[in-house]
Every structure is written in C-alpha cells, then in structure tokens.
Scaffold this motif. Structure first.
Motif, PDB file in Angstrom:
ATOM      1  N   TRP A  90      -0.541  -2.568   7.451  1.00 48.03           N
ATOM      2  CA  TRP A  90      -1.487  -1.836   6.609  1.00 48.03           C
ATOM      3  C   TRP A  90      -2.873  -2.473   6.653  1.00 48.03           C
ATOM      4  CZ3 TRP A  90       0.192   2.693   4.768  1.00 48.03           C
ATOM      5  CH2 TRP A  90       1.571   2.886   4.664  1.00 48.03           C
ATOM      6  N   SER A  91      -3.872  -1.609   6.776  1.00 51.17           N
ATOM      7  CA  SER A  91      -5.271  -2.035   6.776  1.00 51.17           C
ATOM      8  C   SER A  91      -5.969  -1.402   5.583  1.00 51.17           C
ATOM      9  CB  SER A  91      -5.962  -1.604   8.081  1.00 51.17           C
ATOM     10  OG  SER A  91      -7.303  -2.036   8.120  1.00 51.17           O
ATOM     11  N   ALA A  92      -6.773  -2.192   4.867  1.00 45.85           N
ATOM     12  CA  ALA A  92      -7.432  -1.701   3.648  1.00 45.85           C
ATOM     13  C   ALA A  92      -8.752  -1.016   3.969  1.00 45.85           C
ATOM     14  CB  ALA A  92      -7.662  -2.856   2.685  1.00 45.85           C
ATOM     15  N   ARG A  93      -8.987   0.101   3.297  1.00 47.84           N
ATOM     16  CA  ARG A  93     -10.237   0.839   3.426  1.00 47.84           C
ATOM     17  C   ARG A  93     -10.691   1.283   2.035  1.00 47.84           C
ATOM     18  NH1 ARG A  93      -9.712  -1.159   7.580  1.00 47.84           N
ATOM     19  NH2 ARG A  93      -9.651  -0.255   9.673  1.00 47.84           N
ATOM     20  N   ALA A  94     -11.984   1.487   1.888  1.00 42.65           N
ATOM     21  CA  ALA A  94     -12.507   1.953   0.607  1.00 42.65           C
ATOM     22  C   ALA A  94     -12.249   3.446   0.434  1.00 42.65           C
ATOM     23  CB  ALA A  94     -14.003   1.674   0.519  1.00 42.65           C
ATOM     24  N   PHE A 154      -1.175  -5.094  -2.375  1.00 40.96           N
ATOM     25  CA  PHE A 154      -1.625  -4.015  -1.501  1.00 40.96           C
ATOM     26  C   PHE A 154      -0.549  -3.636  -0.490  1.00 40.96           C
ATOM     27  CE2 PHE A 154      -3.422  -3.284   2.778  1.00 40.96           C
ATOM     28  CZ  PHE A 154      -3.980  -2.039   2.593  1.00 40.96           C
ATOM     29  N   PHE A 155       0.004  -4.623   0.200  1.00 40.71           N
ATOM     30  CA  PHE A 155       0.916  -4.252   1.284  1.00 40.71           C
ATOM     31  C   PHE A 155       2.279  -3.797   0.766  1.00 40.71           C
ATOM     32  CE2 PHE A 155       3.277  -8.335   1.789  1.00 40.71           C
ATOM     33  CZ  PHE A 155       4.453  -7.913   2.393  1.00 40.71           C
ATOM     34  N   VAL A 156       2.756  -4.337  -0.359  1.00 38.89           N
ATOM     35  CA  VAL A 156       4.046  -3.862  -0.855  1.00 38.89           C
ATOM     36  C   VAL A 156       3.902  -2.503  -1.527  1.00 38.89           C
ATOM     37  CG1 VAL A 156       4.978  -6.189  -1.078  1.00 38.89           C
ATOM     38  CG2 VAL A 156       3.967  -5.088  -3.074  1.00 38.89           C
ATOM     39  N   TRP A 212      -0.550   3.596 -16.798  1.00 35.26           N
ATOM     40  CA  TRP A 212      -1.554   2.695 -16.229  1.00 35.26           C
ATOM     41  C   TRP A 212      -2.793   3.503 -15.879  1.00 35.26           C
ATOM     42  CZ3 TRP A 212      -1.016   0.126 -10.712  1.00 35.26           C
ATOM     43  CH2 TRP A 212      -2.062  -0.786 -10.529  1.00 35.26           C
ATOM     44  N   VAL A 213      -3.920   3.085 -16.413  1.00 39.05           N
ATOM     45  CA  VAL A 213      -5.210   3.702 -16.066  1.00 39.05           C
ATOM     46  C   VAL A 213      -5.968   2.689 -15.215  1.00 39.05           C
ATOM     47  CG1 VAL A 213      -7.319   4.741 -16.942  1.00 39.05           C
ATOM     48  CG2 VAL A 213      -5.195   4.926 -18.268  1.00 39.05           C
ATOM     49  N   PRO A 214      -5.924   2.832 -13.892  1.00 37.30           N
ATOM     50  CA  PRO A 214      -6.519   1.817 -13.024  1.00 37.30           C
ATOM     51  C   PRO A 214      -8.030   1.760 -13.143  1.00 37.30           C
ATOM     52  CG  PRO A 214      -4.981   3.233 -11.813  1.00 37.30           C
ATOM     53  CD  PRO A 214      -5.261   3.899 -13.127  1.00 37.30           C
ATOM     54  N   GLY A 215      -8.581   0.613 -12.764  1.00 39.74           N
ATOM     55  CA  GLY A 215     -10.026   0.441 -12.754  1.00 39.74           C
ATOM     56  C   GLY A 215     -10.654   0.751 -11.410  1.00 39.74           C
ATOM     57  N   TRP A 216      -9.920   0.546 -10.348  1.00 40.34           N
ATOM     58  CA  TRP A 216     -10.451   0.838  -9.015  1.00 40.34           C
ATOM     59  C   TRP A 216      -9.302   0.993  -8.026  1.00 40.34           C
ATOM     60  CZ3 TRP A 216      -9.762  -3.317  -5.434  1.00 40.34           C
ATOM     61  CH2 TRP A 216      -9.440  -4.543  -6.012  1.00 40.34           C
ATOM     62  N   GLU A 217      -9.590   1.578  -6.882  1.00 47.75           N
ATOM     63  CA  GLU A 217      -8.562   1.894  -5.899  1.00 47.75           C
ATOM     64  C   GLU A 217      -9.043   1.554  -4.494  1.00 47.75           C
ATOM     65  OE1 GLU A 217      -8.119   6.070  -6.642  1.00 47.75           O
ATOM     66  OE2 GLU A 217      -6.370   5.752  -7.937  1.00 47.75           O
ATOM     67  N   VAL A 218      -8.089   1.312  -3.623  1.00 45.51           N
ATOM     68  CA  VAL A 218      -8.366   1.192  -2.197  1.00 45.51           C
ATOM     69  C   VAL A 218      -7.348   2.038  -1.449  1.00 45.51           C
ATOM     70  CG1 VAL A 218      -9.303  -1.144  -2.412  1.00 45.51           C
ATOM     71  CG2 VAL A 218      -6.898  -0.831  -1.835  1.00 45.51           C
ATOM     72  N   LEU A 219      -7.645   2.315  -0.200  1.00 41.70           N
ATOM     73  CA  LEU A 219      -6.719   3.043   0.651  1.00 41.70           C
ATOM     74  C   LEU A 219      -6.043   2.086   1.614  1.00 41.70           C
ATOM     75  CD1 LEU A 219      -8.930   6.148   1.558  1.00 41.70           C
ATOM     76  CD2 LEU A 219      -7.179   5.964  -0.228  1.00 41.70           C
ATOM     77  N   GLY A 220      -4.769   2.332   1.872  1.00 40.63           N
ATOM     78  CA  GLY A 220      -4.039   1.595   2.899  1.00 40.63           C
ATOM     79  C   GLY A 220      -3.777   2.507   4.075  1.00 40.63           C
ATOM     80  N   GLU A 232     -12.286  -3.769   2.174  1.00 37.83           N
ATOM     81  CA  GLU A 232     -11.789  -4.287   3.446  1.00 37.83           C
ATOM     82  C   GLU A 232     -11.544  -5.788   3.412  1.00 37.83           C
ATOM     83  OE1 GLU A 232     -14.340  -2.872   6.543  1.00 37.83           O
ATOM     84  OE2 GLU A 232     -13.734  -0.785   6.258  1.00 37.83           O
ATOM     85  N   ASN A 233     -12.084  -6.476   2.418  1.00 37.83           N
ATOM     86  CA  ASN A 233     -11.775  -7.902   2.267  1.00 37.83           C
ATOM     87  C   ASN A 233     -10.277  -8.143   2.112  1.00 37.83           C
ATOM     88  OD1 ASN A 233     -14.367  -8.899   2.494  1.00 37.83           O
ATOM     89  ND2 ASN A 233     -14.752  -8.938   0.287  1.00 37.83           N
TER      90      ASN A 233
END
Length: 852
Positions: free
Chosen positions: A270-274, A324-326, A241-249, A299-300
């Motif tokens: 878990w809270s999402a961050r860029a 995201f959360f799993v 898998w070559v992802p297109g974008w990522e976020v941090l949890g 963060e959305n």
C-alpha cells in the motif's frame, strides 16, 4: 473506496455491496476466457522481448540503454507468469477457500528477475534468446535494483514464507507497505556509517501493478461521539468515530510465483496518497508549498521504512504507518476477496490474519471497529469473530523490542481504537481476576495498559489476548516466551502457545544463490530436493565419498572466486580466495555481539604484532562483516566505526595482512547475501544465549556448507542437534547460566582484570591503536564493556577464543572439514520455509492447498 463513513446508511458506507474485482481482474465465471501464456520457446521469447522493447519502452535494440533492456526483459518474463496469476486468482474467487493473509511491515524481497525465471523454468530459454540478440543476461541482472522494503531477518522471513505458500499452492496474500524509500543505502565515510536514501523506484519497477481504482480511505484523528439509536426502552447507545483527516491507500500488486507449479499468489503493498492532493486556487495565488501540503503530509506515511522514532513526530509517523497498512488490508480483504453477501460471522472460516510481530497488532481493534461500528455486530459476537481470525508471531525476547504506544498518542491518532482497547482490557482483566483470585499484582502485570512510567498500550499483550495462537520461532525461543516473556499468559492459556521454527526458501538461497552446489546435489540425488528439502538427507552417505568431497571443495573454491570478483567490482575490496572465509552478516545490534568477533580479530592482530603468535601458527582467514545500524542507534554506529578502523590497520600491516584480512562491504542486502553465503567457510552466530529469537542467516549458511561457531541460542540449538556436535563449534554461557550470572550481579571488569589477553585487546582500543592515537574515539565502547556489558561479551570472550582455536585445528584438515560441511548440508533440510509453512498450517492456520 470506503467513503461516506459519517453516514452509516449510505451505500458507500457499506462497500461490500459493490464487490466483484481483485486487482485488475474482473470476477470470473467458469466460462470466462483467460489469457494464454506466450510460447515457451527461444523464438517465442525473442518475439515477446522485442515487442516489449519496441512498444513499451519505445526504443529499438540498437539504441536501447541497459535499463531499457532490463525493463523489457522483466516485463517479458512476467508475461509468462501472468496467465497462471490470473488462473490462481480466479480459482481463489470461485472456490472461496480458507486463505492466509500475512500482515507484515517488512518484505525484503531481493531481486525478482532470477526468481521469476527459475519459477517459470525460463532461465535457459531467456539466456539463449537474449544471446541471439547479442545481449548478455548477466549484464541485465546487474541493472536490477533490489527493493529494500525490510530491515533484515523479519522482512526476509516474510519473503521466504510467501514464496513457500505459493510453491505449496496455499491460498494466501501478503499485505505490507510500498515504501518510497526503503531501508537506507549505507555508505562509509572515514569508516563511519552514513545513510543515503534508497531510491529503488528511480529507474522503474516492472514487477508491480498499480490499482488506484481500488484505493482505500483511511481515517485518523478526530473524536468519538455517542449516538442513541431507537426510542425509549429500546434505545441503544452506539459509538461513532468522527475522523479529523483521511488519506488514501493505493494498492500495488506483485506476483509471488510458486516453483513450477502453476500457482502465482499476490503480494499487495500500500502507498499513501492525499484525498485532495492539489489546491489549484492556492497555487494560483503563488503559495506553491501550501498547494501541495496535503499531498506531502499524506505521502509521508509510506515515504520511508521505519522512520527514526526518537522524536514524538517519528513515533507518530510509525503508528500512522502501522494503522494505515492494516486498515487498508482488512478493508481490502473484506471488500475485494469475499463474495457479495458473505456473512462476516463466518470470517474465521475464510481467513487467518497472521500478525508478523507487533507492527500489525493495531489490526485487532480495527477489525472490532469494522464489525461493531460498521457491520452492526454485538460486542461479544465481534470479539468471538476477531479472536478466531488472528494469530500472532512474536519475534523477540528483548523487552524493548515489544512495542508500547503511549495512550495520549493513540488517543489523539485513533480515539475509537483506544476505546475498544480499553474495553478489551477491562473484560480480559475480569477473566484474570476470576482465574487468579483477584491477584492485584498479576492483574497489573498482565494488563494491556501499562501504568508506569506512563500510561501506554502493550501491543504484545493485546496480540496475545486476541490471537487464537501465539508462536515463537525456534524451540528455545518458544520455551522462553512461555517461561519468561509471556509466562503469565502461558499459564492462563497454555493451549494458545506453540512453536514454529523459522525456515528459508531453498529456491532463492540454494537453487538460485548457489548454482554450482545445486548442480552437484541434483546430479547426486535428483532435483526433487528443491521442493522437498528433507531429501538432502540422501547426501549423507556421500560425506564419506572422497570424490564427492573433492568436488564439494571445488564448488566452494569457485564460489570464493565469484565473491572476490563481485566485491572487487562492487566495492573495490580485495578478498583472498585461498583463506578461510569467516563471515558475520546480520543487523548491527549489541546482543548479536559483532563486538566479540572484532575483539577476536584484535587478539589475533596483537598476537602477531607482539610476536606471541608466529605467522605459520595462524590459519589464514578473511573476516567479512555485513551490517547496518539503525540511524539513531549510537552504540551500533560506534561498533561499525571500530570494525572499519580495525580493518584499516590490519589490512595495511605488512605482516598481519599476510594471514588476516577484514572486509566490510557497505550496504549489505539480499543481493550481497546470495553471493557471500555460498562462499563462506565459517558462520558466526554468536549472540548471547537467550537473546536471539531464531535467526535465519544461520540456516542459510548451514545449507550452503558453512560450519557454525555459535552459542546455544535461537535456532542454533536445533542446527547443532541436527548436524551433530562434531560439526558445530559451540561456546559460551547457556541461557540459564547467563541468567544466573546476571542475577548474581555481573561485573565485567573482573574478566578484564583476570584475563591478560582480553586486557591487551581492550587496552589497544582504549589507547587509540585503531584511531590514530585518539583515546576518545572508541571510549564509549570500552566504557560500556567494562561498566555494563549487558550482553556479556567479556564473560564469553575466552570461551569464544577457545572455540576459534578448535576452528583453526579443524580447518587445517581440508578433507575432514569438507566432510563436516557436506553433513551440514545433508542434515539441514529441516530449515526449509516449506516445512515452516506445513507447521503453521497444521498448528495454526488449517488452510488447504488448491487442487491443481
């Protein structure tokens, strides 16, 4: 962090090589010293409290605000729990027992202060300590803001379950999402629901511990590449898998204290961050919005509970939330809670991931992806491990509530996962063909991939295929799952299906919410019932004791006084304390049939106004509703509007208001429930039979001495069987009868035409009696009831009225009513969430408590 995934050989790609920390706790050995609890005395508590007020809040007592004082109190109380938390966590790391990882998109926790005080046995000490400083602890309780991280029963159930797991000392961790804005704050404007942001974090959240050092990278989008490894005949093709974008949890840990047993488990949200939150160069060029665009976008994901999904953007955001959360949770368990070098082939020996409804089911292909793509497992090995790790709880009987994700959305957002799902489905359908003799209709029906109206992934089917066990949440619900909703799967794998009837925690919903009743029970049978609710059976002989019944009535009366004071202060609502308190509190949904109860109110109003009912023939009653409608659910909002407009007319009528009042406090939540439920006389559980999975409000009411008027639906069936027909007001079609009526062609207008009382009630709505003469305001409700009435309100109307007449006859004899109420309490111990956990442990999880 999980980084460098494009480089399978990098150290960062295999973060299991760097294990050793959980939360902020360094992995310990038996010689590692742990913090000691503060002194459990009034003097010790005062010292801890002033230290928090001075050195954490940075203020002195004389200048401290109410919020300062509350935050200092919360942090002081958590000090008394933290040593137990550290010891519990360390013991889990040291012994590596099998654990339960509860995956839930919702946790409706309620206020934490009193629960922590009770768990730590500090209620009296804290009250006395604060009183010595001139502080009223009741005022500080009111300052706590409830985190609205759930929509209703599902989230409250999850909170009950993790409470019971800690009280039973079961190694467990809850995983979920730290929504910045939880379930919306409900207001009424001219009787109509208006949603406001739930700003629960504005004044600080003293019960959470942020750990950005344990952030997890979560990928989305991109594409899948096929990579050939090896040469010639030994070459093996693998997918990458070559992802297109990522976020941090970023994880936020919450303590989950057991009841006075020294065990404190963890809830991790878990809270999402860029990944790159701020672009200074762009900012310096003056494009301020673009400079923080990545942060806003990321963060959305954890911004709000259940974003409105009537738009494509909303659907995509919901799927992002779920993955995201799993993804964070699986990575966290593998990287932080397993020892270095752990053989993941043995993962089922170490954990059961419980899927709380379909929201976390995307965890199934995620674990497969981790095992196959990152850990190098063969497909069959990975599938065997995955099937051993997951169990699935289905919480619905409504087909529309079983999540289905469009293939194009899943493929765009999670392309590798879609590939994995297709392969799971291909192999599963081969098994179906072999078992069925290649029955093409059955194959289409059971396929994880639906073909019509568009290609989509049926998450309930995926969960059922992957899970080691599938359970319903009440005996009737589990039977209907086996016989109707998942019947094909139950025939293929009968051994997979089981039942675990829901339960509620007696610590919060009796011991904490109803202190007067708790004292009465404890005086009668001792305090062991708090952790062994079956002991309530010892109250049964006291139902025939006139003195005990009298004291029971005094408790109920005092609880009504408490409720009246609470609603007057909170909402400006006047609630009479000398009437029957008739309560219906639950999410606003047509199948729950709040419409049926408001039709009864209208019928009483019409009878009094028309003179057909004399005031002296009506048992005075106050009808209380509590409900939120999903923002996009137009009919539910219409029903809320109708209830409030009927209330305005009834409450302002000089004659009717003498014997009938309607109250609808806005923003019903756990805090309101804890005051309202102990005061209730009558519990309304009136869903159409075969539509409610279980219910837990019905259990809370029975445990607090309310009698139930209800259909044979969900856990109502078990409540009625346990408390007895003489102490339960049954009405309505049974599930087979309702199914037969529907199959024969239900025509609701027939009931309108043949029942003059019903006709008058509906005509009052239609002609604008409750809308200032405007016939159009509630026309959608009338048209729906006369045209479709999917949940058979009109079919059950007369039976409901007859049952309400039995209620009135019973309530006229206070002593007999009290006897029935005491028996409801005495016979409802089965509905403890501790018993639910024992059933899960015996039938599904097979985990053992830690030895104290």
């Amino acid at each position: 962090m999980v980084r460098g995934r494009d480089d399978p050989g990098s150290a960062e790609h295999h973060p299991r090589t760097a294990r050793g920390r959980v939360g902020s706790v360094t992995r310990v050995t038996e010689s590692t010293p742990l913090i000691a609890s503060p002194e459990p005395s009034v003097e010790g508590f005062v010292r801890e409290y002033l230290r928090e007020l001075n050195f954490t809040q940075g203020t002195v007592l004389e200048r401290a605000s109410t919020n300062d004082k509350y935050l200092a109190l919360a942090r002081t109380v958590r000090h008394y729990l933290m040593a137990s938390w550290m010891r519990t966590t360390s013991e889990h790391l040291r012994t590596q027992p099998k654990a339960v990882a509860y995956l839930s998109a919702e946790y409706l926790l309620g206020r934490q202060l009193d629960n922590a005080l009770i768990a730590a046995d500090l209620t009296d000490i804290a009250s006395e300590a604060l009183a010595s400083l001139g502080i009223d602890v009741a005022e500080l309780r009111e300052a706590e803001v409830e985190p609205g991280l759930g929509n209703g029963g599902l989230g409250r159930l999850a909170a009950c379950f993790i409470d019971s797991l800690a009280t039973m000392a079961i190694p467990a961790i809850g995983y979920g999402i730290r929504y910045e804005y939880g379930i919306f704050r409900q207001k009424f404007e001219d009787g109509w629901q208006v949603e406001k942001p739930d700003r629960w974090l504005d004044n600080g959240s003293p019960w959470e511990f942020a750990h950005p050092e344990h952030e997890v990278t979560v990928s989305f989008g991109g594409h899948v590449e096929t990579v050939s490894e090896g040469e010639g005949a030994d070459a093996v093709e693998t997918s990458r898998w070559v992802p297109g974008w990522e976020v941090l949890g970023v994880p936020y840990n919450y303590m989950v204290p057991g009841y006075r047993n020294g065990c404190v488990n963890t809830l991790r949200l878990w809270s999402a961050r860029a990944t790159h939150a701020f672009n200074l160069e762009t900012f310096n060029y003056g494009d301020y919005a673009e400079a923080v665009r990545a942060q806003t976008f990321a963060e959305n994901i954890s911004k709000v509970l259940y974003p409105e999904d009537s738009t494509p953007q909303g659907k995509e955001l919901r799927l992002q939330q779920q993955y995201f959360f799993v993804a964070c949770s699986l990575r966290d368990f593998i990287d932080q809670l397993l020892p270095q070098g752990f053989d993941l082939h043995r993962l089922p020996e170490r954990v059961c991931f419980q899927l709380n409804d379909t929201h976390p089911v995307i965890a199934v292909p995620e674990l497969m992806r981790i095992l196959v793509d990152e850990e190098g497992f063969a497909w069959d090995e990975a599938w065997e491990v995955t099937q051993g790790c997951f169990a699935y709880t289905c919480h619905t009987l409504l087909p529309e509530a079983l999540e289905v994700w469009p293939v194009d959305l899943l493929g765009r957002l999670l392309p590798r996962h879609l590939e994995i799902i297709y392969r799971i489905n291909d192999e599963f359908l081969e098994e179906v063909r072999e078992a069925s003799g290649d029955d093409a209709v059955l194959v289409r029906r059971m396929s994880i991939i639906a073909e019509h109206p568009g290609r989509a992934v049926r998450m309930a089917h995926l969960a059922t295929v992957a899970a080691t066990k599938v359970n319903g949440v009440a005996e009737l619900h589990s039977q209907l799952l086996r016989d109707k909703v998942l019947a094909d799967f139950a025939r293929l794998w009968p051994e997979k299906f089981t039942n675990v009837t829901n339960g509620v925690t007696p610590r919060r919903f009796v011991r904490m919410a109803n202190p007067r009743l708790s004292e009465l029970i404890t005086e009668a049978i001792g305090d062991g019932w708090v952790t062994d609710l079956d002991r309530l059976r010892e109250l049964e002989p006291l139902a025939d004791d006139p003195e005990f019944r009298r004291r029971f009535r005094e408790v109920k009366s005092a609880n009504k006084e408490r409720l009246a004071d609470f609603l007057a202060r909170r909402d400006g609502i006047e609630v009479p304390v000398d009437t029957m308190l008739d309560v219906m509190v639950k999410r606003l949904h047509e199948y729950k049939r709040q419409t049926l109860q408001i039709l009864h109110v209208i019928t009483l109003y019409d009878g009094i106004v028309s003179g057909r009912l004399a005031l002296e023939d009506v048992v005075p009653r106050t009808v209380v509703f509590g409900a939120k409608a999903a923002p996009g659910y137009a009919m539910a909002k219409q029903i809320i509007g109708l209830i409030n407009h009927v209330a305005a007319v009834v409450n302002n009528h000089p004659e009717v208001s003498r014997v009938l009042r309607v109250a609808f406090p806005a923003n019903y939540n756990v805090t309101v429930a804890e005051t309202l439920i102990p005061a209730a006389d009558l519990s309304e559980q009136i869903s159409l039979a075969g539509k409610e999975a279980s219910g837990t409000g019905n259990m809370k009411f029975a445990l607090n001495g309310a009698l139930t008027i209800g259909t044979d639906d969900g856990a109502n069936v078990e409540i009625r069987q346990l408390v007895g027909d003489d102490h339960f007001f049954l009405f309505g079609l049974t599930e087979p009868e309702a199914a037969a009526v529907a199959e024969a062609g239900y025509r609701p207008a027939t009931y309108y035409e043949e029942n003059a009382t019903l006709r008058r009630a509906l005509d009052l709505i239609a002609r604008g009696e409750f809308s200032g003469g405007d016939r159009q305001t509630f026309e959608p409700i009338v048209s729906n009831l006369l045209g479709e009435d999917r949940f058979m309100v009109l079919a059950d109307y007369q039976s409901y009225l007859d049952a309400q007449q039995r209620v009135e006859a019973a309530y006229r004899d206070p002593d007999a009513w009290s006897r029935s109420a005491v028996l409801n309490v005495a016979r409802s111990g089965f509905f403890s969430s501790d018993r639910s956990m024992r059933d899960y442990l015996d039938r599904i999880w097979h985990a053992e408590p830690l030895e104290s």
